[in-house]
Design a protein around this motif. Structure first.
Motif, PDB file in Angstrom:
ATOM      1  N   ALA A   1       0.853  -1.190   0.000  1.00 34.94           N
ATOM      2  CA  ALA A   1       0.000   0.000   0.000  1.00 34.94           C
ATOM      3  C   ALA A   1       0.889   1.241   0.000  1.00 34.94           C
ATOM      4  O   ALA A   1       2.011   1.221   0.521  1.00 34.94           O
ATOM      5  CB  ALA A   1      -0.920   0.004   1.220  1.00 34.94           C
ATOM      6  N   MET A   2       0.386   2.320  -0.606  1.00 40.69           N
ATOM      7  CA  MET A   2       1.155   3.562  -0.701  1.00 40.69           C
ATOM      8  C   MET A   2       0.341   4.713  -0.135  1.00 40.69           C
ATOM      9  O   MET A   2      -0.890   4.699  -0.160  1.00 40.69           O
ATOM     10  CB  MET A   2       1.504   3.851  -2.162  1.00 40.69           C
ATOM     11  CG  MET A   2       2.267   2.742  -2.857  1.00 40.69           C
ATOM     12  SD  MET A   2       2.704   3.182  -4.569  1.00 40.69           S
ATOM     13  CE  MET A   2       1.070   3.327  -5.304  1.00 40.69           C
ATOM     14  N   SER A   3       1.046   5.728   0.358  1.00 42.99           N
ATOM     15  CA  SER A   3       0.364   6.888   0.929  1.00 42.99           C
ATOM     16  C   SER A   3      -0.258   7.768  -0.148  1.00 42.99           C
ATOM     17  O   SER A   3      -1.137   8.584   0.149  1.00 42.99           O
ATOM     18  CB  SER A   3       1.333   7.709   1.783  1.00 42.99           C
ATOM     19  OG  SER A   3       2.440   8.163   1.009  1.00 42.99           O
ATOM     20  N   SER A   4       0.180   7.621  -1.393  1.00 39.41           N
ATOM     21  CA  SER A   4      -0.381   8.368  -2.520  1.00 39.41           C
ATOM     22  C   SER A   4       0.189   7.767  -3.792  1.00 39.41           C
ATOM     23  O   SER A   4       1.008   6.839  -3.745  1.00 39.41           O
ATOM     24  CB  SER A   4      -0.012   9.854  -2.428  1.00 39.41           C
ATOM     25  OG  SER A   4       1.375  10.038  -2.678  1.00 39.41           O
ATOM     26  N   LEU A   5      -0.229   8.288  -4.930  1.00 40.03           N
ATOM     27  CA  LEU A   5       0.442   7.921  -6.166  1.00 40.03           C
ATOM     28  C   LEU A   5       1.909   8.344  -6.065  1.00 40.03           C
ATOM     29  O   LEU A   5       2.235   9.302  -5.359  1.00 40.03           O
ATOM     30  CB  LEU A   5      -0.231   8.601  -7.355  1.00 40.03           C
ATOM     31  CG  LEU A   5      -1.616   8.050  -7.732  1.00 40.03           C
ATOM     32  CD1 LEU A   5      -2.312   8.978  -8.707  1.00 40.03           C
ATOM     33  CD2 LEU A   5      -1.495   6.660  -8.333  1.00 40.03           C
ATOM     34  N   PRO A   6       2.815   7.629  -6.742  1.00 40.07           N
ATOM     35  CA  PRO A   6       4.247   7.907  -6.588  1.00 40.07           C
ATOM     36  C   PRO A   6       4.622   9.363  -6.846  1.00 40.07           C
ATOM     37  O   PRO A   6       4.159   9.985  -7.800  1.00 40.07           O
ATOM     38  CB  PRO A   6       4.889   6.987  -7.627  1.00 40.07           C
ATOM     39  CG  PRO A   6       3.944   5.842  -7.736  1.00 40.07           C
ATOM     40  CD  PRO A   6       2.580   6.458  -7.604  1.00 40.07           C
ATOM     41  N   THR A   7       5.445   9.884  -5.974  1.00 41.96           N
ATOM     42  CA  THR A   7       5.958  11.241  -6.080  1.00 41.96           C
ATOM     43  C   THR A   7       7.372  11.257  -5.522  1.00 41.96           C
ATOM     44  O   THR A   7       7.737  10.384  -4.726  1.00 41.96           O
ATOM     45  CB  THR A   7       5.074  12.227  -5.292  1.00 41.96           C
ATOM     46  OG1 THR A   7       5.711  13.502  -5.251  1.00 41.96           O
ATOM     47  CG2 THR A   7       4.852  11.748  -3.865  1.00 41.96           C
ATOM     48  N   ARG A   8       8.156  12.225  -5.913  1.00 47.26           N
ATOM     49  CA  ARG A   8       9.531  12.316  -5.421  1.00 47.26           C
ATOM     50  C   ARG A   8       9.629  13.004  -4.064  1.00 47.26           C
ATOM     51  O   ARG A   8      10.726  13.256  -3.567  1.00 47.26           O
ATOM     52  CB  ARG A   8      10.407  13.043  -6.445  1.00 47.26           C
ATOM     53  CG  ARG A   8      10.559  12.278  -7.758  1.00 47.26           C
ATOM     54  CD  ARG A   8      11.552  12.951  -8.686  1.00 47.26           C
ATOM     55  NE  ARG A   8      11.643  12.253  -9.958  1.00 47.26           N
ATOM     56  CZ  ARG A   8      12.399  11.188 -10.181  1.00 47.26           C
ATOM     57  NH1 ARG A   8      13.155  10.709  -9.195  1.00 47.26           N
ATOM     58  NH2 ARG A   8      12.420  10.608 -11.362  1.00 47.26           N
ATOM     59  N   GLU A   9       8.493  13.297  -3.461  1.00 43.13           N
ATOM     60  CA  GLU A   9       8.507  13.916  -2.137  1.00 43.13           C
ATOM     61  C   GLU A   9       9.143  12.975  -1.114  1.00 43.13           C
ATOM     62  O   GLU A   9       8.938  11.760  -1.151  1.00 43.13           O
ATOM     63  CB  GLU A   9       7.082  14.267  -1.701  1.00 43.13           C
ATOM     64  CG  GLU A   9       6.391  15.288  -2.578  1.00 43.13           C
ATOM     65  CD  GLU A   9       7.064  16.651  -2.507  1.00 43.13           C
ATOM     66  OE1 GLU A   9       7.590  16.997  -1.425  1.00 43.13           O
ATOM     67  OE2 GLU A   9       7.070  17.364  -3.531  1.00 43.13           O
ATOM     68  N   LYS A  10       9.876  13.547  -0.185  1.00 40.55           N
ATOM     69  CA  LYS A  10      10.586  12.733   0.802  1.00 40.55           C
ATOM     70  C   LYS A  10       9.647  12.020   1.767  1.00 40.55           C
ATOM     71  O   LYS A  10      10.020  11.007   2.366  1.00 40.55           O
ATOM     72  CB  LYS A  10      11.570  13.606   1.586  1.00 40.55           C
ATOM     73  CG  LYS A  10      12.742  14.107   0.750  1.00 40.55           C
ATOM     74  CD  LYS A  10      13.723  14.897   1.596  1.00 40.55           C
ATOM     75  CE  LYS A  10      14.913  15.346   0.757  1.00 40.55           C
ATOM     76  NZ  LYS A  10      15.900  16.112   1.567  1.00 40.55           N
ATOM     77  N   ASP A  11       8.422  12.551   1.945  1.00 37.71           N
ATOM     78  CA  ASP A  11       7.509  11.928   2.904  1.00 37.71           C
ATOM     79  C   ASP A  11       6.561  10.920   2.252  1.00 37.71           C
ATOM     80  O   ASP A  11       5.641  10.424   2.897  1.00 37.71           O
ATOM     81  CB  ASP A  11       6.708  12.992   3.654  1.00 37.71           C
ATOM     82  CG  ASP A  11       5.895  13.880   2.716  1.00 37.71           C
ATOM     83  OD1 ASP A  11       6.037  13.729   1.486  1.00 37.71           O
ATOM     84  OD2 ASP A  11       5.124  14.724   3.219  1.00 37.71           O
ATOM     85  N   TRP A  12       6.771  10.611   0.971  1.00 33.21           N
ATOM     86  CA  TRP A  12       5.968   9.569   0.320  1.00 33.21           C
ATOM     87  C   TRP A  12       6.351   8.216   0.918  1.00 33.21           C
ATOM     88  O   TRP A  12       7.524   7.854   0.971  1.00 33.21           O
ATOM     89  CB  TRP A  12       6.204   9.578  -1.190  1.00 33.21           C
ATOM     90  CG  TRP A  12       5.467   8.493  -1.915  1.00 33.21           C
ATOM     91  CD1 TRP A  12       4.130   8.259  -1.901  1.00 33.21           C
ATOM     92  CD2 TRP A  12       6.042   7.487  -2.755  1.00 33.21           C
ATOM     93  NE1 TRP A  12       3.821   7.174  -2.688  1.00 33.21           N
ATOM     94  CE2 TRP A  12       4.978   6.685  -3.222  1.00 33.21           C
ATOM     95  CE3 TRP A  12       7.348   7.199  -3.166  1.00 33.21           C
ATOM     96  CZ2 TRP A  12       5.181   5.604  -4.076  1.00 33.21           C
ATOM     97  CZ3 TRP A  12       7.550   6.124  -4.013  1.00 33.21           C
ATOM     98  CH2 TRP A  12       6.473   5.336  -4.466  1.00 33.21           C
ATOM     99  N   VAL A  13       5.351   7.451   1.389  1.00 26.67           N
ATOM    100  CA  VAL A  13       5.606   6.222   2.140  1.00 26.67           C
ATOM    101  C   VAL A  13       5.001   5.018   1.427  1.00 26.67           C
ATOM    102  O   VAL A  13       3.885   5.081   0.906  1.00 26.67           O
ATOM    103  CB  VAL A  13       5.014   6.306   3.566  1.00 26.67           C
ATOM    104  CG1 VAL A  13       5.412   5.074   4.382  1.00 26.67           C
ATOM    105  CG2 VAL A  13       5.474   7.570   4.264  1.00 26.67           C
ATOM    106  N   VAL A  14       5.739   3.920   1.427  1.00 21.81           N
ATOM    107  CA  VAL A  14       5.265   2.648   0.894  1.00 21.81           C
ATOM    108  C   VAL A  14       5.283   1.625   2.026  1.00 21.81           C
ATOM    109  O   VAL A  14       6.290   1.488   2.735  1.00 21.81           O
ATOM    110  CB  VAL A  14       6.155   2.152  -0.265  1.00 21.81           C
ATOM    111  CG1 VAL A  14       5.645   0.801  -0.784  1.00 21.81           C
ATOM    112  CG2 VAL A  14       6.182   3.177  -1.390  1.00 21.81           C
ATOM    113  N   GLY A  15       4.160   0.930   2.226  1.00 21.83           N
ATOM    114  CA  GLY A  15       4.087  -0.139   3.216  1.00 21.83           C
ATOM    115  C   GLY A  15       4.067  -1.488   2.521  1.00 21.83           C
ATOM    116  O   GLY A  15       3.359  -1.667   1.526  1.00 21.83           O
TER     117      GLY A  15
END
Length: 370
Positions: free
Chosen positions: A122-136
């Protein structure tokens, strides 16, 4: 492009009839509508031209649709599994680890622990280069890890996950609550993980009484296995879906090397057990109470929504967003392929001509849809 799938699946007479009765093409220049194919089969389950045959069981209130045509079988599987890819979002497992690609953004997760297997992601959003983008990432053995691919690119092992999370249920990220969720083994708690934390916390649940008629149905599920899945609607409503299945004896070709191989040889047939979907039960999260964090209310009406359950994060969308989808239904893939109608409580599963359910177990079943 609009005629490719239909012409590959059905004889010309069926293709023309199908196209004549729909007003939307299977494909436009930029968006597929593969569930028109699934809808057509559900509405025409006894087409000899399409290699289809229907069997209804009043005892288990279910339909079996047998698909004897190999091309129909493969395309139904493809339609069910790629129906909701979004804007070119792709996922694949590489020798170096999981990789996620989306609109020029490629994220590579660190290598997974040796011998581990991805069960859901699961992902916190669609992929982005933001440092706080999280993948579980949920691994086999109830192991849970998170990673910020463009931040601290390191897999963080959630130490208190084993024994606390349901080993067979999928991980989900709530856009409304900004946290990961997964049910506990007994499903009397939601385990959740805040984006900035590395330990699970727990949310107690209270289930409202179910109607007497439903209690009788539940008593028939005592021999069934169950997995629990959390689904969040586009408007932020949280649902819990209980997926029940039972073992069934079937005969299959011992030399078959593919789950979708339809060749049959009576001399090589052997008896085996296959897991078959029997029923779904859905609960809607209600208001918080004094003693419990969430109250779960049984429902048979999710309105215009369709739910999708498979290997990765379960999700739901309005049926009106894609031609061919049926509202108030659950589409499921993996060990079984089929559709469950919450209104009629009818479970329709797709089968090969040898009684074996259609199965495809590679990861991921569903494409990403966030």
């Amino acid at each position: 492009m609009s005629h490719i799938i239909v012409n590959r699946l059905f004889k010309p007479s069926v293709s023309r009839k199908f196209l004549r009765h729909i007003n939307v093409r299977l494909f436009t220049s930029d968006r597929p509508y593969p569930f028109l194919l699934v809808d057509h089969i559900l509405k025409n389950p006894s087409s000899t031209d399409g290699g289809l045959e229907k069997e209804y069981s009043n005892r288990r209130k279910g339909n079996k649709i047998f698909i004897t045509d190999k091309k129909v079988m493969r395309n139904v599987c493809d339609a069910m599994t790629v129906g909701f890819s979004r804007d070119g979002l792709k996922f694949n497992l590489t020798d170096k680890g999981p990789a996620i690609h989306y609109k020029g953004v490629s994220a590579y997760l660190p290598p997974l622990p040796t011998g581990s297997q991805v069960q859901s992601l699961a992902m916190s959003s669609l992929p982005t280069r933001e440092k706080d983008w999280v993948v579980g990432v949920k691994l086999s053995g109830s192991r849970l890890m998170v990673c910020r691919p463009f931040g601290r690119s390191k897999l963080i092992d959630i130490k208190n996950a084993p024994g606390c999370i349901n080993p067979s249920s999928s991980l989900m990220f709530s856009k409304d609550d900004k946290r990961f969720y997964i049910p506990s083994p007994g499903c009397n708690y939601f385990c959740y993980l805040e984006e900035e934390h590395d330990k699970l916390e727990f949310m107690g649940l209270k289930f409202d009484d179910i109607p007497a008629s439903v209690s009788n149905e539940v008593s028939e599920l005592s021999s069934c296995s169950r997995t629990d899945h959390l689904v969040e609607s586009p408007t932020g409503n949280l649902f819990l879906v209980k997926w029940y299945g039972e073992d069934s004896e079937v005969w299959m070709d011992s030399d078959s090397d593919s789950d979708t191989d339809l060749e049959k040889d009576d001399e090589n047939e052997v008896s085996t057990l296959k897991h078959v979907t029997k029923k779904f039960m859905v609960y809607r999260a209600g208001e918080q109470s004094c003693d419990y964090n969430k109250t779960m209310i049984y429902t048979e009406d999710i309105g215009d929504l369709c739910m999708f359950l498979g290997h990765r994060q379960a999700f739901c969308v309005p049926a009106s967003t894609s031609p061919g989808l049926k509202p108030n239904c659950i589409y499921f893939v993996g060990r079984n392929f089929g559709v469950y109608d919450l209104t009629t409580k009818t479970c329709t599963t797709f089968h090969k001509d040898d009684e074996c359910p259609v199965t495809r177990i590679e990861f991921p079943y569903w494409q990403f849809s966030l």
